[in-house]
Enzyme design. Structure first.
Site, mmCIF file in Angstrom:
data_model
loop_
_atom_site.group_PDB
_atom_site.id
_atom_site.type_symbol
_atom_site.label_atom_id
_atom_site.label_comp_id
_atom_site.label_asym_id
_atom_site.label_seq_id
_atom_site.Cartn_x
_atom_site.Cartn_y
_atom_site.Cartn_z
ATOM 1 N N SER A 466 -13.640 3.023 -10.547
ATOM 2 C CA SER A 466 -12.910 4.192 -10.058
ATOM 3 C C SER A 466 -13.357 4.635 -8.668
ATOM 4 O O SER A 466 -13.077 3.968 -7.684
ATOM 5 C CB SER A 466 -13.037 5.332 -11.078
ATOM 6 O OG SER A 466 -12.081 6.315 -10.847
ATOM 7 N N ASP A 477 -11.919 -2.739 3.592
ATOM 8 C CA ASP A 477 -10.680 -2.764 4.370
ATOM 9 C C ASP A 477 -10.910 -2.383 5.829
ATOM 10 O O ASP A 477 -10.235 -2.899 6.729
ATOM 11 C CB ASP A 477 -9.643 -1.827 3.750
ATOM 12 C CG ASP A 477 -9.120 -2.330 2.419
ATOM 13 O OD1 ASP A 477 -9.334 -3.523 2.121
ATOM 14 O OD2 ASP A 477 -8.524 -1.542 1.672
ATOM 15 N N LYS A 491 -10.586 -0.338 -12.423
ATOM 16 C CA LYS A 491 -9.876 0.895 -12.796
ATOM 17 C C LYS A 491 -9.224 1.491 -11.551
ATOM 18 O O LYS A 491 -9.906 1.969 -10.659
ATOM 19 C CB LYS A 491 -10.828 1.914 -13.415
ATOM 20 C CG LYS A 491 -10.142 3.233 -13.768
ATOM 21 C CD LYS A 491 -11.130 4.249 -14.287
ATOM 22 C CE LYS A 491 -10.447 5.592 -14.535
ATOM 23 N NZ LYS A 491 -10.008 6.242 -13.289
#
Length: 706
Positions: A466, A477, A491
């Site tokens: 999470s 990224d 998740k």
């Protein structure tokens, strides 16, 4: 409506029942009216406001029944096939029962479960009167979740004969005498039997609602007052109490640890091993006997309002059962759970003639004191604030890189994941959130400049979920740092917690809270961590089993998806450097004995999982044990720090408290092979970045961290 974002572990308890029983010695549990109302109220939210609404119909009813039975008897050791046949006759009636505020069906199932526990534990204890023949050739299945239910009493008895035989053999191989084995196992099964008499309707209801909610999706859940309070404590990292870690041992509530600076430790009146036999409220309230009382109930008696008095009836650690007791008074205070907070260490990494210092920040959870923040308190506790302070200290330590250790960090506050990311990336998008209506919202951090601009690494494993995945994915990224470890949990959903009492406008707490999936989050690159998790740039071995742990292990998980990327500007590009980092890693671990031993252990564990059974033949097991001992002794000759101790077969509360604490401390001090290699990888990255500054290599993150 009170809203909390983040990942919560599913809190499984146990649940009550109402089918006819052939034996009736255990208490028959029945639902309370407020529980039936809470189930019906929860169904309104689950059918209307979930990210993926699921109708409460016959199809869902069958799934709820399956999950409820599995929560009680996951290894199919307790119920018989005839029980299951009887239960499943009502499998399509649960939906109507919830709507009609009638929970007799699940409570009836639980009452059968209680009686079966008593029956099985009584049988197990009877088996101890005779020994076992360990010369025969037979196996015992370690995992039985897909095995058939016992068809008869004879099948069930044979299954439990093997179970008890396996427990006995494990203790025998651990060096225990026959008399000790009998005593240990008799106490173990007796404790399990006695727990059947201590179940309450809250346990049944919690388990049933867990089965219902997780049938919607894996991360939707329900929890009552106790579970809700525990969640708040985990997010605040504080509670009001006496500052003692308690453990149930031989029917006593025993002090396992004293929290530094807490009332218990500062009083000088309590010691590790002391046993609490009674609890009284206020300066002169009556003392309530708590011998044999469930640990969670004793904890609730000891917790209370700040500055209030609690009195404890104490049996000292060194006293016998009939020894002298003493009554002590303590004033409850706010206890900070510092062990669960972010902490830092500085690890030196030698690279030829160069030694680089890597700062490691271990973050167990993305905690945040929601209530204090809502009230506008300036000094509220949060993960990002603590990490920001640690980064300041690491700059003063003149470290060459910062590694964020998120192993087994199951998540927490979404806001904290965003703010923590901003400490390393500065202002910009961090995560995208898509609601049930398809609307996508980009959530950004507004920190003008990063708090740390030097080399960054993030260490993850299968237990990183999470909020951990949001942070790791954003760092990846943005090209801001190297992700190290094993693929994360997977998740990719967002939950909110709805206070059902506020919804129902109930003045008294009686309905509990519902954790509801309301959105799916996506990376800034448009992908999602759902199912696939975050894929590390440099892979390290892991001990977890993806088949049983992680999002892919759920049969009703949301599928992977992709949306448009957010508008963001990467701050670095690791693609050119990753092959170099991989090559340096491969070369280093080839000659690292600790790493090679870890690979051996991972392979051995996988082999055991694939085998699925253990032999109950003593000669075969001793042969396996001898091979293991030989391997460990060979390791010890190369490195005296290797643990060569054998499995003693004992559970935590069956050892002496001193021995159990010593074992726990030894495990904490064991070499962290994965952390050591992760710091070495980040040291390599720092070295490559130094080359980049000198114009010899590509860029790795940002320069100028110090």
């Amino acid at each position: 409506m009170r809203i909390k974002y983040g990942f919560l572990g599913i809190l499984l308890a146990i649940a009550p029942t109402a089918y006819a029983l052939d034996m009736g010695s255990v208490p028959v549990l029945a639902p309370r009216k407020n529980q039936e109302q809470a189930a019906q109220l929860s169904s309104q939210f689950l059918t209307r406001y979930s990210y993926r609404p699921v109708a409460l119909d016959d199809s869902l009813s069958v799934k709820i029944m399956d999950r409820f039975i599995k929560s009680l008897d996951p290894d199919r050791m307790i119920f018989r096939q005839s029980d299951i046949d009887t239960f499943m006759a009502d499998s399509t009636k649960i939906d109507d029962a919830i709507k009609k505020e009638d929970l007799k069906i699940p409570f009836s199932i639980f009452n059968v479960y209680e009686q079966r526990i008593v029956d099985r534990m009584t049988y197990a204890r009877d088996l101890l009167k005779n020994g076992f023949d360990f010369t025969t050739q037979e196996d015992y299945a370690l995992v039985r979740d897909k095995e058939p239910w016992p068809q008869s009493d004879a099948d069930s008895n044979d299954l439990w004969r093997k179970r008890v035989k396996a427990d006995w053999l494990r203790l025998k191989l651990g060096g225990q005498t026959e008399a000790t084995i009998r005593d240990t196992l008799d106490k173990r099964y007796k404790n399990a039997l006695e727990r059947a008499y201590k179940y309450k309707s809250e346990d049944v209801f919690q388990s049933f609602m867990g089965a219902y909610s997780t049938s919607i999706d894996p991360h939707t859940d329900y929890f009552g007052a106790t579970a809700s309070a525990d969640f708040d404590i985990s997010m605040k990292l504080s509670l009001v109490g006496i500052g003692a870690v308690l453990q149930e041992r031989d029917d006593y509530t025993t002090i396992r640890e004293l929290v530094p600076g807490g009332p218990a430790q500062l009083s000088g009146k309590l010691a590790v091993g002391d046993r609490i036999t009674g609890v009284g409220q206020g300066a002169d309230g009556p003392i309530k006997e708590v011998m044999g009382t469930r640990l969670d109930e004793v904890v609730q008696l000891i917790r209370g309002a700040k500055d209030s008095v609690v009195r404890l009836d104490i049996l000292p650690a060194d006293a016998g059962a009939d020894g002298g007791r003493r009554i002590i008074s303590l004033v409850r205070d706010k206890i900070s759970l510092e062990k669960q907070a972010a902490k830092k260490t500085v690890l030196p990494v030698k690279d030829g003639d160069i030694t680089r210092n890597i700062g490691v920040i271990t973050l167990p959870a993305f905690y945040e004191d929601f209530e204090a923040r809502r009230k506008g308190e300036k000094d509220y506790r949060s993960a990002s604030r603590d990490v920001a302070n640690l980064l300041t200290e690491l700059k003063q330590d003149n470290v060459d890189g910062v590694l964020i250790d998120l192993r087994n960090n199951g998540g927490g506050s979404l806001a904290e994941a965003i703010e923590l990311t901003g400490l390393f990336t500065g202002k910009g998008p961090v995560v995208q959130q898509r609601s049930a209506d398809g609307k996508v919202e980009v959530q950004s951090d507004d920190l003008p400049t990063p708090a740390w601009t030097g080399p960054v690494g993030v260490l993850i494993n299968r237990g990183s979920a999470s909020a951990s995945e949001i942070f790791a994915a954003a760092i990846q990224d943005y090209g801001r740092g190297v992700i190290i470890g094993e693929p994360s949990f997977g998740k990719g959903t967002v939950q909110t917690v709805v206070n059902l009492d506020e919804v129902a406008r109930s003045e008294k707490p009686k309905f509990g809270e519902l954790k509801l999936t309301i959105a799916q989050f996506f990376r800034v690159n448009g992908g999602t961590t759902q199912l696939r998790g975050v894929t590390p740039d440099i892979n390290l071995p892991g001990l977890s089993d993806p088949k049983t742990f992680g999002e892919t292990s759920y049969d009703n998980a949301l599928p992977w998806a992709q949306i448009k990327p957010a508008r963001y500007k990467p701050s670095g590009n690791l693609k050119a450097e990753l092959p170099k980092l991989q090559a340096l890693h491969d070369k280093r671990v080839e000659s690292d004995p600790d790493f090679q031993r870890l690979l051996e252990d991972v392979a051995e564990l996988k082999s055991q999982r694939d085998k699925g059974v253990i032999s109950l033949n003593e000669a075969e097991r001793r042969k396996e044990l001898a091979a293991r001992e030989s391997r460990l002794k060979a390791r010890a000759q190369l490195d005296g720090d290797v643990d060569t101790s054998n499995d003693d077969g004992l559970q935590s509360n069956e050892r002496s408290l001193t021995a159990d604490i010593a074992l726990e401390n030894a495990r904490k001090k064991a070499k962290d092979v994965l952390l050591n290699e992760a710091t070495a990888i980040l040291s390599d990255a720092a070295g490559l970045q130094a080359g980049a500054i000198n114009g010899k290599s590509g860029q790795l993150g940002k320069a100028g961290g110090k």
